[in-house]
Design a protein around this motif. Sequence first.
Motif, PDB file in Angstrom:
ATOM      1  N   THR A 139      38.025  79.950  81.562  1.00 48.80           N
ATOM      2  CA  THR A 139      37.697  78.607  81.314  1.00 48.80           C
ATOM      3  C   THR A 139      36.740  78.014  82.667  1.00 48.80           C
ATOM      4  O   THR A 139      36.463  77.390  81.703  1.00 48.80           O
ATOM      5  CB  THR A 139      39.126  78.158  81.973  1.00 48.80           C
ATOM      6  OG1 THR A 139      40.195  78.722  81.085  1.00 48.80           O
ATOM      7  CG2 THR A 139      39.167  76.322  82.182  1.00 48.80           C
ATOM      8  N   ASP A 140      36.381  78.414  83.780  1.00 48.87           N
ATOM      9  CA  ASP A 140      35.362  77.823  84.440  1.00 48.87           C
ATOM     10  C   ASP A 140      33.941  78.804  83.737  1.00 48.87           C
ATOM     11  O   ASP A 140      33.092  77.650  83.304  1.00 48.87           O
ATOM     12  CB  ASP A 140      35.371  79.082  85.603  1.00 48.87           C
ATOM     13  CG  ASP A 140      36.189  78.204  86.418  1.00 48.87           C
ATOM     14  OD1 ASP A 140      37.171  77.153  86.257  1.00 48.87           O
ATOM     15  OD2 ASP A 140      36.747  78.678  87.061  1.00 48.87           O
ATOM     16  N   TRP A 143      32.084  76.663  80.194  1.00 44.50           N
ATOM     17  CA  TRP A 143      31.636  74.947  80.943  1.00 44.50           C
ATOM     18  C   TRP A 143      29.971  74.783  80.357  1.00 44.50           C
ATOM     19  O   TRP A 143      29.666  73.827  80.242  1.00 44.50           O
ATOM     20  CB  TRP A 143      31.921  74.341  82.292  1.00 44.50           C
ATOM     21  CG  TRP A 143      30.879  75.132  83.076  1.00 44.50           C
ATOM     22  CD1 TRP A 143      30.609  76.222  83.848  1.00 44.50           C
ATOM     23  CD2 TRP A 143      29.374  74.502  83.510  1.00 44.50           C
ATOM     24  NE1 TRP A 143      29.720  76.732  84.731  1.00 44.50           N
ATOM     25  CE2 TRP A 143      29.142  75.457  84.779  1.00 44.50           C
ATOM     26  CE3 TRP A 143      28.602  73.314  83.337  1.00 44.50           C
ATOM     27  CZ2 TRP A 143      27.075  75.267  85.550  1.00 44.50           C
ATOM     28  CZ3 TRP A 143      27.334  73.200  83.977  1.00 44.50           C
ATOM     29  CH2 TRP A 143      27.024  73.965  85.012  1.00 44.50           C
ATOM     30  N   ARG A 144      29.251  75.808  80.645  1.00 43.94           N
ATOM     31  CA  ARG A 144      27.947  75.413  79.490  1.00 43.94           C
ATOM     32  C   ARG A 144      27.679  75.415  78.524  1.00 43.94           C
ATOM     33  O   ARG A 144      27.318  74.703  77.743  1.00 43.94           O
ATOM     34  CB  ARG A 144      26.628  76.465  80.720  1.00 43.94           C
ATOM     35  CG  ARG A 144      26.731  76.185  82.323  1.00 43.94           C
ATOM     36  CD  ARG A 144      25.884  77.264  82.851  1.00 43.94           C
ATOM     37  NE  ARG A 144      25.535  77.238  83.492  1.00 43.94           N
ATOM     38  CZ  ARG A 144      24.600  77.936  84.347  1.00 43.94           C
ATOM     39  NH1 ARG A 144      23.713  78.981  83.830  1.00 43.94           N
ATOM     40  NH2 ARG A 144      24.712  77.208  85.751  1.00 43.94           N
ATOM     41  N   LYS A 146      30.650  74.894  76.374  1.00 40.19           N
ATOM     42  CA  LYS A 146      31.501  74.111  75.424  1.00 40.19           C
ATOM     43  C   LYS A 146      31.067  72.774  74.974  1.00 40.19           C
ATOM     44  O   LYS A 146      31.316  72.741  73.292  1.00 40.19           O
ATOM     45  CB  LYS A 146      32.494  72.962  76.674  1.00 40.19           C
ATOM     46  CG  LYS A 146      31.785  72.533  77.459  1.00 40.19           C
ATOM     47  CD  LYS A 146      32.875  71.140  78.578  1.00 40.19           C
ATOM     48  CE  LYS A 146      32.296  70.414  79.418  1.00 40.19           C
ATOM     49  NZ  LYS A 146      33.542  70.471  81.043  1.00 40.19           N
ATOM     50  N   ASP A 147      29.814  72.309  74.957  1.00 41.39           N
ATOM     51  CA  ASP A 147      29.343  71.191  73.839  1.00 41.39           C
ATOM     52  C   ASP A 147      28.679  72.462  72.501  1.00 41.39           C
ATOM     53  O   ASP A 147      28.131  71.600  71.675  1.00 41.39           O
ATOM     54  CB  ASP A 147      28.530  70.084  74.734  1.00 41.39           C
ATOM     55  CG  ASP A 147      28.784  69.632  76.157  1.00 41.39           C
ATOM     56  OD1 ASP A 147      30.059  69.161  75.642  1.00 41.39           O
ATOM     57  OD2 ASP A 147      28.236  69.083  76.660  1.00 41.39           O
ATOM     58  N   GLU A 183      27.986  84.571  79.738  1.00 40.05           N
ATOM     59  CA  GLU A 183      27.447  83.305  78.116  1.00 40.05           C
ATOM     60  C   GLU A 183      26.909  83.821  77.231  1.00 40.05           C
ATOM     61  O   GLU A 183      27.458  84.094  76.438  1.00 40.05           O
ATOM     62  CB  GLU A 183      26.318  82.790  78.810  1.00 40.05           C
ATOM     63  CG  GLU A 183      26.566  81.950  79.620  1.00 40.05           C
ATOM     64  CD  GLU A 183      25.157  79.754  80.156  1.00 40.05           C
ATOM     65  OE1 GLU A 183      24.191  80.503  78.440  1.00 40.05           O
ATOM     66  OE2 GLU A 183      24.784  79.451  80.398  1.00 40.05           O
TER      67      GLU A 183
END
Length: 199
Positions: A139-140, A143-144, A146-147, A183
Amino acid sequence: MTTCDQSHEEAINEYAGNWKRFDCFIWDRMEELTDADNWAIIYTHHRDSRLLDLSNAAVIERELTPYSEADDADVVFESHNHWAVGHIDGFSIRVIRHGQITDAFKTYLDLQERKDTYPILDEEDYSAREMEATMENLTDAVWRLKDEYDLPEGWEDEVFCWLSDNNPSAIENRDDQGGYLDENELREAFDNLHFVATT
């Protein structure tokens, strides 16, 4: 002269009153005890402990809890402030009572012997902690990204399962802190699971 089992003599000498050898240490409970020299303080984990120490500490606490529940208990769980790690947790344990080794201390020694033979006291507990840490790290790590993707509800489980089948090294425990993905590994999983890209 005590009536302690000779096989425990070395452990008794090592642990009983060990807190008196700690540097810059004040034990508040010392004033409450008439036999403080018969007690040991044992630390199991601290604020920054990793999964194995946390798991073993939980097992030790579970096994010693029955000895902490009497009015004049042989085990007291404690948390002490420490300048380097914020706090350090463990327990005080009565080593000797009326000249005999306590059942509580025998239980602790048995746990230590198990740990010396194999470092994980409870595989199921440790595995659950690995899994939980990996899911938190997953989950952490997203964050980069998620968009960049329209992630469906429950995407975490889908990604974990896909990686488990196709890239298990990505979710292997690292530094005893769970699996941690980069990523590229996440993008590979998202693309293969046909998550919709938003960019």
